[in-house]
Design an enzyme around this catalytic site. Structure first.
Site, PDB file in Angstrom:
ATOM      1  N   CYS A  86     -14.196 -15.192 -43.864  1.00 39.82           N
ATOM      2  CA  CYS A  86     -14.114 -15.322 -42.409  1.00 39.82           C
ATOM      3  C   CYS A  86     -13.537 -16.689 -42.056  1.00 39.82           C
ATOM      4  O   CYS A  86     -14.045 -17.706 -42.519  1.00 39.82           O
ATOM      5  CB  CYS A  86     -15.494 -15.150 -41.787  1.00 39.82           C
ATOM      6  SG  CYS A  86     -15.477 -15.407 -40.017  1.00 39.82           S
ATOM      7  N   HIS A  96     -20.504 -11.071 -48.788  1.00 41.06           N
ATOM      8  CA  HIS A  96     -19.442 -11.954 -49.288  1.00 41.06           C
ATOM      9  C   HIS A  96     -19.943 -12.515 -50.617  1.00 41.06           C
ATOM     10  O   HIS A  96     -21.148 -12.604 -50.857  1.00 41.06           O
ATOM     11  CB  HIS A  96     -19.122 -13.042 -48.260  1.00 41.06           C
ATOM     12  CG  HIS A  96     -18.271 -12.509 -47.141  1.00 41.06           C
ATOM     13  ND1 HIS A  96     -16.912 -12.664 -47.108  1.00 41.06           N
ATOM     14  CD2 HIS A  96     -18.591 -11.762 -46.053  1.00 41.06           C
ATOM     15  CE1 HIS A  96     -16.426 -12.059 -46.033  1.00 41.06           C
ATOM     16  NE2 HIS A  96     -17.428 -11.497 -45.371  1.00 41.06           N
ATOM     17  N   ASN A 112     -15.143 -10.933 -49.621  1.00 42.24           N
ATOM     18  CA  ASN A 112     -16.228  -9.948 -49.783  1.00 42.24           C
ATOM     19  C   ASN A 112     -16.407  -9.648 -51.260  1.00 42.24           C
ATOM     20  O   ASN A 112     -15.512  -9.894 -52.062  1.00 42.24           O
ATOM     21  CB  ASN A 112     -15.837  -8.619 -49.117  1.00 42.24           C
ATOM     22  CG  ASN A 112     -15.595  -8.763 -47.652  1.00 42.24           C
ATOM     23  OD1 ASN A 112     -14.512  -9.087 -47.225  1.00 42.24           O
ATOM     24  ND2 ASN A 112     -16.624  -8.522 -46.859  1.00 42.24           N
ATOM     25  N   ASP A 158     -10.922  -7.917 -43.356  1.00 38.74           N
ATOM     26  CA  ASP A 158     -11.714  -9.104 -43.714  1.00 38.74           C
ATOM     27  C   ASP A 158     -10.983  -9.905 -44.789  1.00 38.74           C
ATOM     28  O   ASP A 158     -11.019 -11.137 -44.793  1.00 38.74           O
ATOM     29  CB  ASP A 158     -13.104  -8.682 -44.231  1.00 38.74           C
ATOM     30  CG  ASP A 158     -14.161  -9.754 -44.022  1.00 38.74           C
ATOM     31  OD1 ASP A 158     -13.786 -10.914 -43.779  1.00 38.74           O
ATOM     32  OD2 ASP A 158     -15.360  -9.434 -44.121  1.00 38.74           O
TER      33      ASP A 158
HETATM   34  P1  HMG Z   1     -11.691 -17.234 -25.806  1.00 38.08           P
HETATM   35  O1  HMG Z   1     -10.662 -18.282 -26.015  1.00 38.08           O
HETATM   36  O2  HMG Z   1     -13.046 -17.647 -25.373  1.00 38.08           O
HETATM   37  O3  HMG Z   1     -11.170 -16.037 -24.898  1.00 38.08           O
HETATM   38  O4  HMG Z   1     -11.820 -16.413 -27.187  1.00 38.08           O
HETATM   39  P2  HMG Z   1     -10.830 -15.903 -23.387  1.00 38.08           P
HETATM   40  O5  HMG Z   1     -11.492 -14.640 -22.905  1.00 38.08           O
HETATM   41  O6  HMG Z   1     -11.089 -17.197 -22.664  1.00 38.08           O
HETATM   42  O7  HMG Z   1      -9.275 -15.665 -23.492  1.00 38.08           O
HETATM   43  C1  HMG Z   1      -8.412 -16.662 -23.994  1.00 38.08           C
HETATM   44  C2  HMG Z   1      -7.078 -16.046 -24.329  1.00 38.08           C
HETATM   45  O8  HMG Z   1      -7.252 -15.065 -25.371  1.00 38.08           O
HETATM   46  C3  HMG Z   1      -6.446 -15.291 -23.167  1.00 38.08           C
HETATM   47  O9  HMG Z   1      -5.042 -15.385 -23.328  1.00 38.08           O
HETATM   48  C4  HMG Z   1      -6.848 -13.862 -23.419  1.00 38.08           C
HETATM   49  O10 HMG Z   1      -5.949 -12.933 -22.860  1.00 38.08           O
HETATM   50  C5  HMG Z   1      -6.770 -13.799 -24.934  1.00 38.08           C
HETATM   51  P3  HMG Z   1      -4.178 -16.472 -22.499  1.00 38.08           P
HETATM   52  O11 HMG Z   1      -4.435 -16.112 -21.067  1.00 38.08           O
HETATM   53  O12 HMG Z   1      -4.724 -17.827 -22.869  1.00 38.08           O
HETATM   54  O13 HMG Z   1      -2.785 -16.215 -22.974  1.00 38.08           O
HETATM   55  N1  HMG Z   1      -7.648 -12.754 -25.503  1.00 38.08           N
HETATM   56  C6  HMG Z   1      -7.206 -11.801 -26.324  1.00 38.08           C
HETATM   57  N2  HMG Z   1      -5.984 -11.537 -26.835  1.00 38.08           N
HETATM   58  C7  HMG Z   1      -5.870 -10.471 -27.631  1.00 38.08           C
HETATM   59  N3  HMG Z   1      -6.909  -9.669 -27.965  1.00 38.08           N
HETATM   60  C8  HMG Z   1      -8.150  -9.896 -27.484  1.00 38.08           C
HETATM   61  C9  HMG Z   1      -8.320 -11.002 -26.627  1.00 38.08           C
HETATM   62  N4  HMG Z   1      -9.389 -11.494 -25.978  1.00 38.08           N
HETATM   63  C10 HMG Z   1      -8.958 -12.575 -25.280  1.00 38.08           C
HETATM   64  N5  HMG Z   1      -9.156  -9.098 -27.825  1.00 38.08           N
HETATM   65  C11 HMG Z   1     -12.175 -14.359 -28.355  1.00 38.08           C
HETATM   66  C12 HMG Z   1     -12.688 -15.310 -27.287  1.00 38.08           C
HETATM   67  C13 HMG Z   1     -13.276 -13.363 -28.607  1.00 38.08           C
HETATM   68  C14 HMG Z   1     -10.930 -13.678 -27.860  1.00 38.08           C
HETATM   69  C15 HMG Z   1     -11.833 -15.174 -29.620  1.00 38.08           C
HETATM   70  O14 HMG Z   1     -12.927 -15.968 -29.923  1.00 38.08           O
HETATM   71  C16 HMG Z   1     -11.498 -14.316 -30.800  1.00 38.08           C
HETATM   72  O15 HMG Z   1     -10.486 -13.635 -30.842  1.00 38.08           O
HETATM   73  N6  HMG Z   1     -12.394 -14.312 -31.813  1.00 38.08           N
HETATM   74  C17 HMG Z   1     -12.224 -13.481 -32.998  1.00 38.08           C
HETATM   75  C18 HMG Z   1     -12.504 -14.274 -34.215  1.00 38.08           C
HETATM   76  C19 HMG Z   1     -12.356 -13.411 -35.444  1.00 38.08           C
HETATM   77  O16 HMG Z   1     -11.532 -12.504 -35.507  1.00 38.08           O
HETATM   78  N7  HMG Z   1     -13.152 -13.735 -36.461  1.00 38.08           N
HETATM   79  C20 HMG Z   1     -13.092 -13.057 -37.711  1.00 38.08           C
HETATM   80  C21 HMG Z   1     -13.644 -11.685 -37.655  1.00 38.08           C
HETATM   81  S1  HMG Z   1     -15.415 -11.630 -37.685  1.00 38.08           S
HETATM   82  C22 HMG Z   1     -15.826 -11.688 -39.351  1.00 38.08           C
HETATM   83  O17 HMG Z   1     -14.981 -11.890 -40.189  1.00 38.08           O
HETATM   84  C23 HMG Z   1     -17.252 -11.405 -39.728  1.00 38.08           C
HETATM   85  C24 HMG Z   1     -17.435  -9.993 -40.301  1.00 38.08           C
HETATM   86  O18 HMG Z   1     -16.595  -9.785 -41.422  1.00 38.08           O
HETATM   87  C25 HMG Z   1     -18.903  -9.788 -40.724  1.00 38.08           C
HETATM   88  C26 HMG Z   1     -19.418 -10.914 -41.617  1.00 38.08           C
HETATM   89  O19 HMG Z   1     -18.826 -11.181 -42.669  1.00 38.08           O
HETATM   90  O20 HMG Z   1     -20.444 -11.476 -41.222  1.00 38.08           O
HETATM   91  C27 HMG Z   1     -17.123  -8.918 -39.251  1.00 38.08           C
HETATM   92 MG    MG Z   2     -17.002 -10.429 -43.425  1.00 37.34          MG
END
Ligand code: HMG
Ligand code: MG
Length: 296
Positions: free
Chosen positions: A237, A206, A246, A13
């Site tokens: 985030c 956070h 955090n 994070d």
């Molecule tokens: P999308 O663009 O809708 O995905 O993103 P898609 O399924 O259409 O795929 C698009 C491309 O992404 C494709 O590649 C997939 O292969 C690839 P392309 O064919 O274009 O070359 N792809 C991936 N590549 C690697 N690993 C994967 C993956 N999935 C698809 N797992 C997606 C949807 C979920 C992938 C995107 O929105 C994403 O990665 N989101 C993550 C965002 C993130 O990491 N946010 C921060 C973490 S959450 C947070 O901080 C909150 C937390 O701390 C709690 C809080 O504080 O509340 C946990």
């Molecule tokens: Mg967080």
């Protein structure tokens, strides 16, 4: 003496939102120093799209470099089945599946609806059970959403219940943008705790508005004994717009140790880990305890 677990999420994070490029070896060293300081559950990265979050693209390399340590769990965040497969390939045995209490944030963060993400996690949880992989759940925006405004506790509970019912061993409740106060903590936990045992609930604060430690204290008083925190108070985030890091692990430990709780952490060791990592950052550490220890 109350035993309290602090789950270190700084390497994930914290570092996911840092603008500076941090070498993989520096991240591995940071994690090793945190283990040496007493961390037993560490979120070391995420298997998300490297296009969405470039800073986490080296999570497989981090898993390859980390040596197993008796009693230490290395976790990684996964948004979907592709992330689960990548985690397994990297040798990760503890995954964290994340969704939100609000549709606006689910769309911005994972390009999904809450129900579609839960449907994916149901599938992942079933596979994980067969694979012997532990699944933790996350629910973001439990007090407010940068897109949808204030969140009602009644929006949070069904998401938590569904994650537990599908097999998550615990659910971490995220105040993603760090706006909640102890009154919000109380309202949420008053609804959640009669339904879900306290040991399955983790609070993830956070510290944007400086309420992290106060919120943790209120949760502790209500029976919560598991908290996420980030060494140095790193990060935030990337899709939370106005979020900072955090609550700092050091700040939370200072509170917990002062309240007579046992955490297994060495406070000074955590500050040293954060300070060493900070040479790669383009800003000072947010942790107040880290700053105070330098003045001492
Ligand atoms: P999308 O663009 O809708 O995905 O993103 P898609 O399924 O259409 O795929 C698009 C491309 O992404 C494709 O590649 C997939 O292969 C690839 P392309 O064919 O274009 O070359 N792809 C991936 N590549 C690697 N690993 C994967 C993956 N999935 C698809 N797992 C997606 C949807 C979920 C992938 C995107 O929105 C994403 O990665 N989101 C993550 C965002 C993130 O990491 N946010 C921060 C973490 S959450 C947070 O901080 C909150 C937390 O701390 C709690 C809080 O504080 O509340 C946990
Ligand atoms: Mg967080």
């Amino acid at each position: 003496m109350t035993r309290v677990s602090v789950i270190e999420v700084g390497p994930r994070d914290g570092l996911q939102n840092e603008k500076a490029v941090i070498p993989t070896e520096a991240k591995v060293r940071f994690i090793e120093l945190l283990v040496a300081a007493g961390a037993r559950e560490i979120e070391v990265g995420s298997f998300v799209s490297p296009r969405w979050v470039p800073a986490m693209a080296d999570t497989s390399e981090i898993f390859a470099a980390l040596k197993p340590v008796e009693g230490v769990r290395y976790l990684a965040l996964i948004p979907n089945l592709q992330g689960y497969r990548r985690a397994l390939e990297a040798g990760c045995r503890n995954v964290a599946a994340f969704t939100a209490a609000t549709e606006g944030f689910a769309k911005a963060n994972i390009n999904s609806t809450i129900s579609a993400s839960l449907a994916q996690f149901r599938d992942i949880a079933a596979r994980a059970e067969k694979d012997g992989v532990a699944v933790r759940g996350y629910v973001s925006t439990v007090f407010a959403c940068p897109y949808d405004g204030p969140t009602k506790p009644s929006q949070v509970l069904p998401v938590v219940e569904e994650l537990i019912e599908m097999g998550a061993y615990e659910v971490s409740l995220g105040d993603t943008i760090g706006v909640g106060t102890p009154a919000d903590v109380e309202r949420l936990l008053e609804l959640i705790l009669p339904k879900i045992p306290a040991e399955k609930i983790v609070m993830h604060f956070h510290d944007t508005w400086g309420m992290g430690a106060a919120n943790a204290l209120r949760a502790l008083q209500m029976g919560i004994t598991r908290f996420d925190a980030s060494a140095g108070g790193l990060g935030g985030c990337p899709f939370g717009k106005v979020a900072t890091g955090n609550v700092a692990t050091e700040d939370l430990l200072y509170l917990l140790h002062g309240m007579g709780c046992e955490t297994g952490y060495d406070l000074e060791g955590v500050t040293l880990a954060a300070r060493e990592l900070s040479q790669y950052l383009d800003h000072p550490l947010a942790s107040r305890v880290n700053r105070a220890m330098r003045l001492w």
